[in-house]
Design an enzyme around this catalytic site. Structure first.
Site, PDB file in Angstrom:
ATOM      1  N   LYS A   1       0.852  -1.191   0.000  1.00 25.10           N
ATOM      2  CA  LYS A   1       0.000   0.000   0.000  1.00 25.10           C
ATOM      3  C   LYS A   1       0.889   1.243   0.000  1.00 25.10           C
ATOM      4  O   LYS A   1       1.812   1.342   0.802  1.00 25.10           O
ATOM      5  CB  LYS A   1      -0.881  -0.004   1.247  1.00 25.10           C
ATOM      6  CG  LYS A   1      -2.333   0.370   1.024  1.00 25.10           C
ATOM      7  CD  LYS A   1      -3.101   0.297   2.340  1.00 25.10           C
ATOM      8  CE  LYS A   1      -4.571   0.531   2.163  1.00 25.10           C
ATOM      9  NZ  LYS A   1      -5.291   0.558   3.444  1.00 25.10           N
TER      10      LYS A   1
HETATM   11  O1  G3P Z   1      -8.768   1.413   4.513  1.00 30.45           O
HETATM   12  C1  G3P Z   1      -8.863   2.763   4.893  1.00 30.45           C
HETATM   13  C2  G3P Z   1      -9.651   2.870   6.155  1.00 30.45           C
HETATM   14  O2  G3P Z   1      -9.019   2.123   7.185  1.00 30.45           O
HETATM   15  C3  G3P Z   1      -9.851   4.307   6.607  1.00 30.45           C
HETATM   16  O3  G3P Z   1     -11.006   4.314   7.341  1.00 30.45           O
HETATM   17  O4  G3P Z   1     -12.650   5.172   8.990  1.00 30.45           O
HETATM   18  O5  G3P Z   1     -10.188   5.817   9.135  1.00 30.45           O
HETATM   19  O6  G3P Z   1     -11.631   6.735   7.293  1.00 30.45           O
HETATM   20  P1  G3P Z   1     -11.389   5.560   8.236  1.00 30.45           P
END
Ligand code: G3P
Length: 219
Positions: free
Chosen positions: A84
């Site tokens: 990633k």
């Molecule tokens: O894969 C990306 C994800 O983990 C981000 O999620 O909820 O931190 O925006 P969030």
């Protein structure tokens, strides 16, 4: 549609695998920090649980040369590693180099269709648009998914899968499926919500009660 678990929780990953609802795993530095565990051994454990599914492990540096070294080290963990990288100039250069060498790359922190266009040109295996974080600032994250899919459909030479990320609730999954996104990566509890419906529960309770009245047994 493929379901990826957006977690490093080994029990939750194994649970989804048992349910038959695990097509991959995504992690990021915040998820790893939250786990309190050592990064490389944890990714190794995740890869053992799902050896045939892509497991995204993110580089930590923002410097091209260091990112390349980190990416090579992460890719060497297992054949199903997707390295990633952030959607930056350095990240796109790393994506191009790693993908040219046959490494799966997941380009993350995507917030615009033009960023996604560059990721596809860089040979990304996956693009991760963060829909929840766009919603958080009053925009409509799913509009980004629609635009990316529209752009990608115009260019058959693009082979990047749209991996909807920052998923917060079942509606993100519903809209992703209606749009034809390739993958959603979700916290496991969001995936587990998908089969819940009060009418199913009520209907099943009625079936159980009526069957009990028959006094019969199938076995
Ligand atoms: O894969 C990306 C994800 O983990 C981000 O999620 O909820 O931190 O925006 P969030």
């Amino acid at each position: 549609m493929k379901f990826f678990a957006d977690t490093s929780d080994l029990d939750a990953i194994a649970d989804l695998a048992d349910l038959g609802m695990l097509d991959g795993v995504t992690t990021n530095p915040s998820i790893i920090a939250k786990s309190g565990k050592d990064f490389i051994p944890l990714i190794q454990e995740i890869c053992k649980i799902c050896p045939d599914a892509p497991v995204s492990a993110e580089v930590a540096s923002t410097d091209f040369e260091i990112m390349m070294k980190e990416g090579d080290k992460l890719a060497a963990i297992a054949d199903n590693i997707a390295v990633k990288v952030p959607l930056t100039e350095a990240g796109l250069k790393v994506c191009k180099n790693l993908s040219n060498n046959g490494t799966m790359v997941n380009v993350t922190l995507c917030f615009s269709p033009l960023q996604a266009l560059l990721a596809a040109k860089a040979g990304a295996a996956f693009i991760s648009p963060f829909v929840g974080r766009l919603d958080d600032i009053g925009l409509t994250g799913m509009d980004l998914i629609a635009e990316i899919l529209n752009i990608y459909d115009n260019y058959p030479e693009f082979h990047t899968e749209v991996l909807v990320a920052s998923v917060r609730h079942p509606q993100h999954i519903r809209e992703s499926a209606l749009l034809g996104a390739d993958v959603v990566t979700c916290p496991p509890d969001v995936i587990k919500k998908l089969y819940k419906h009060p009418l199913t529960d009520n209907g099943l309770a009625g079936f159980v009660a009526d069957w009990k009245k028959t006094g019969q047994s199938i076995l």
